[in-house]
Every structure is written in structure tokens, then in C-alpha cells.
Design a protein around this motif. Structure first.
Motif, short mmCIF file in Angstrom:
data_model
loop_
_atom_site.label_atom_id
_atom_site.label_comp_id
_atom_site.label_asym_id
_atom_site.label_seq_id
_atom_site.Cartn_x
_atom_site.Cartn_y
_atom_site.Cartn_z
N GLN A 158 -39.84 8.61 41.93
CA GLN A 158 -39.29 9.81 42.57
C GLN A 158 -40.42 10.78 42.94
N GLN A 159 -41.41 10.89 42.06
CA GLN A 159 -42.56 11.75 42.36
C GLN A 159 -43.29 11.24 43.60
N ASN A 181 -33.63 -4.56 34.14
CA ASN A 181 -32.79 -5.71 34.45
C ASN A 181 -33.15 -6.29 35.81
N GLU A 182 -32.51 -7.45 36.15
CA GLU A 182 -32.84 -8.14 37.40
C GLU A 182 -32.56 -7.27 38.61
N ARG A 183 -31.46 -6.51 38.56
CA ARG A 183 -31.14 -5.64 39.69
C ARG A 183 -32.22 -4.58 39.87
N GLY A 184 -32.71 -4.04 38.73
CA GLY A 184 -33.77 -3.05 38.80
C GLY A 184 -35.05 -3.61 39.37
N VAL A 185 -35.37 -4.85 39.01
CA VAL A 185 -36.56 -5.49 39.56
C VAL A 185 -36.43 -5.64 41.06
N ARG A 186 -35.25 -6.06 41.55
CA ARG A 186 -35.05 -6.19 42.99
C ARG A 186 -35.21 -4.85 43.67
N SER A 187 -34.72 -3.78 43.02
CA SER A 187 -34.85 -2.46 43.62
C SER A 187 -36.31 -2.07 43.76
N MET A 188 -37.10 -2.34 42.71
CA MET A 188 -38.51 -2.00 42.77
C MET A 188 -39.23 -2.83 43.84
N ASN A 189 -38.85 -4.10 43.94
CA ASN A 189 -39.45 -4.93 44.97
C ASN A 189 -39.15 -4.39 46.36
N GLY A 190 -38.01 -3.74 46.53
CA GLY A 190 -37.63 -3.21 47.83
C GLY A 190 -38.48 -2.04 48.28
N ILE A 191 -39.26 -1.44 47.38
CA ILE A 191 -40.07 -0.28 47.72
C ILE A 191 -41.49 -0.69 48.11
N ARG A 192 -41.78 -1.96 48.04
CA ARG A 192 -43.13 -2.42 48.39
C ARG A 192 -43.45 -2.08 49.84
N LEU A 193 -44.61 -1.44 50.06
CA LEU A 193 -45.04 -1.14 51.42
C LEU A 193 -45.65 -2.40 52.03
N ASP A 194 -45.01 -2.91 53.07
CA ASP A 194 -45.41 -4.19 53.66
C ASP A 194 -45.52 -4.00 55.17
N TRP A 195 -46.76 -4.11 55.70
CA TRP A 195 -46.96 -3.89 57.14
C TRP A 195 -46.76 -5.14 57.98
N LYS A 196 -46.23 -6.19 57.36
CA LYS A 196 -45.72 -7.30 58.14
C LYS A 196 -44.19 -7.25 58.18
N LYS A 218 -33.07 5.79 45.28
CA LYS A 218 -32.05 6.69 44.75
C LYS A 218 -31.90 6.59 43.25
N SER A 219 -32.10 5.38 42.70
CA SER A 219 -31.95 5.20 41.26
C SER A 219 -33.27 4.79 40.61
N ALA A 220 -34.37 5.05 41.30
CA ALA A 220 -35.68 4.65 40.79
C ALA A 220 -36.11 5.57 39.65
N PHE A 276 -41.22 2.58 57.02
CA PHE A 276 -39.80 2.71 57.37
C PHE A 276 -38.96 1.75 56.54
N PHE A 277 -39.36 1.60 55.28
CA PHE A 277 -38.65 0.73 54.35
C PHE A 277 -37.28 1.30 54.01
N GLU A 278 -36.43 0.47 53.48
CA GLU A 278 -35.09 0.88 53.07
C GLU A 278 -35.17 1.83 51.88
N ARG A 279 -34.66 3.05 52.05
CA ARG A 279 -34.80 4.10 51.03
C ARG A 279 -33.77 4.01 49.91
N ASP A 280 -32.75 3.21 50.04
CA ASP A 280 -31.70 3.18 49.03
C ASP A 280 -32.25 2.85 47.64
N ALA A 281 -33.29 2.02 47.59
CA ALA A 281 -33.85 1.63 46.29
C ALA A 281 -34.42 2.82 45.53
#
Length: 279
Positions: free
Chosen positions: A36-37, A2-17, A29-31, A22-27
């Protein structure tokens, strides 16, 4: 998903800009399980246990999620043990031997990992990936990966060999530079970065030398930030604000590091992740 799940996955993107490692880890928790691995392997590496980085190959090929695949290859380049890198190279060599093409995003992912890892002995694999992907979209990125290892600034190695006929001369040029560096360093085992032996304090100095707004400097700033943050574990999120580089902030952090006792403990030619030597 779902859309919420897509936003969560987008939040895990490693972005050096932005937030980098030090990305937000909350995403997370339900990944899903593969995320998780990956998170477990990252956490172990941060604590200095690099044995599990060998599992990144399985995570990578267990998913079609581009963000997770990207995260696997970035973590491999930054924290992958020698054993983990050798496992990926063995996979590539098997594919080469079986004439099983490695192309597209997979080829670019593996090339990036090997370039960031930085050992000269794996340059032939990057060249083979380029040779197998001549003329395909984004193939001009392979020479940039090689240049990142072998040249202080963009030079002839960064230039894309535009035809199949030009490739042998390009390969000879790259391998000549590998020979030059390996003879100077006394080994193909040492890790190199931007045409010199990799040394964490030098990475900090390189970024201090490239705080400006030229094309090369802007292209290098996030790469140098990635290498510095991954090697030291220092949170460099403040180096960028809304994707824009903050030179004064970056300079203050880098100068503090260079004047500290911490800088003196890094050994040239070794790979580090969050301040710990990666065997």
C-alpha cells in the motif's frame, strides 16, 4: 500467505512485456501495508509529486518480498527524485565505508536503479557494486547496466571483466567514457541513456530504429518501451501481445507521439515520469 494471496502478489509484478505501469490494480486493494505504501508513492508520482519517492528505501528494506523489492527499485529508477536517489547512494556509501558488503539481488536492484536514473556522477557506485560482486551469480549484469547508460549499442563496456586483475582496466575504460560524455554535455548532472543525453523523443526514435528481431533489438524493445512509457505516461501495453513484440502497433503509437505537440515540450537531459519533470 495462502495461494490466492500469492496470485495477488504475482499480479503486481511490473512487466514491460505485458502491462507495465498499467497493471491490474485490483490486487492492491487487499495487499499488505508495504504494498500500500508503494502504491501511494506511485500514485503521487503519477500526479507529479515526487517528494515521497524518498520513502522507497524504507519500503524496500521493510520486506523480503522479491516482487515488492523489484517494484521499489524500478519505481526509483523511473520516478525517483534527485533527493531520493541521493538517499540510496548515501546508504551505499555508508555500507562501503563500513566494509559491509552489498551483494546478491540487493546489489543488482540498486545498480539497475542508478543505471535507469542515468546520472553520470553515480557510475562509481555501480562500479563498486560490480567490484564487490565479482564472480558471483548474475554479476555479468552489472556491465550491461553500465552499457545501457554509456553505449549506443553493446560494446566493450558490456563485456564482463572476468578476473579481479582485469577490473582496474575495465574501471578505467568506464570512467574514461564518463569523462568523455560529461565533457561533451558540460556536466555530470545530466541524465544519459544509451550513450547520449536522455531525451524522450529520442527514446521514441530509438525504438523505431529497433523494431526488428535481432538479438540486440529484441533485448532493447522492452527496455525502450519501459523508458518511453514511464517518461510519457502513454499506455504501451499494446506493444506486446502474449509477451511477443508487436512492431506495427508500437510504430503507430511512437509516430503519433513524435508528430504531436507533446513531444516538443520534453527538455533534453531531464528525467520525466508520466509527462512530468522529476526534480
Amino acid at each position: 500467505m495462502n495461494e490466492r494471496g500469492v496470485r495477488s502478489m504475482n499480479g503486481i509484478r511490473l512487466d514491460w512485456k505485458r502491462d507495465g505501469y498499467f497493471f491490474e490494480r485490483d490486487a492492491l486493494k487487499s495487499a499488505p501495508g508495504p504494498w500500500q505504501q508503494w502504491a501511494y508513492i506511485l500514485d503521487q508520482a503519477v500526479q507529479g509529486n515526487f517528494q515521497d519517492t524518498t520513502g522507497l528505501l524504507e519500503v524496500y528494506f521493510s520486506t523480503e518480498n522479491r516482487l515488492l523489492r523489484d517494484a521499489c527499485c524500478r519505481l526509483l529508477g523511473d520516478a525517483g527524485s534527485t533527493e531520493a536517489i541521493q538517499k540510496w547512494v548515501a546508504h551505499l556509501r555508508t555500507r562501503f565505508a563500513n566494509f559491509d558488503p552489498v551483494g546478491g539481488d540487493t546489489a543488482l536492484d540498486l545498480s539497475n536503479s542508478l543505471a535507469v536514473h542515468g546520472q553520470l556522477l553515480f557510475v562509481p557506485e555501480v562500479l563498486r557494486l560490480l567490484e564487490w560482486n565479482m564472480g558471483v551469480p548474475d554479476s555479468r549484469i552489472f556491465p550491461l547496466h553500465l552499457s545501457l547508460m554509456l553505449e549506443e549499442r553493446w560494446g566493450p563496456i558490456a563485456e564482463y571483466p572476468s578476473t579481479d586483475e582485469a577490473f582496474p582496466a575495465y574501471k578505467a575504460q568506464v570512467m574514461g567514457r564518463v569523462l568523455e560524455l560529461s565533457q561533451g554535455l558540460g556536466s555530470e548532472q545530466a541524465h544519459v541513456f544509451m550513450g547520449r543525453v536522455s531525451h524522450v523523443p529520442d527514446i521514441a526514435r530509438l525504438l523505431l530504429e529497433n523494431l526488428g528481431s535481432s538479438h540486440f533489438e529484441e533485448a532493447s524493445q522492452w527496455l525502450l518501451r519501459r523508458r518511453f512509457e514511464a517518461s510519457t505516461g502513454i499506455n504501451c501495453s499494446s506493444f506486446f501481445k502474449d509477451g511477443r513484440f508487436q512492431p506495427l502497433t508500437a510504430a503507430a503509437v511512437l509516430e503519433e507521439f513524435l508528430s504531436s505537440d507533446e513531444a516538443a515540450r520534453f527538455v533534453p537531459g531531464r528525467k520525466y515520469f508520466f509527462g512530468r519533470w522529476v526534480p
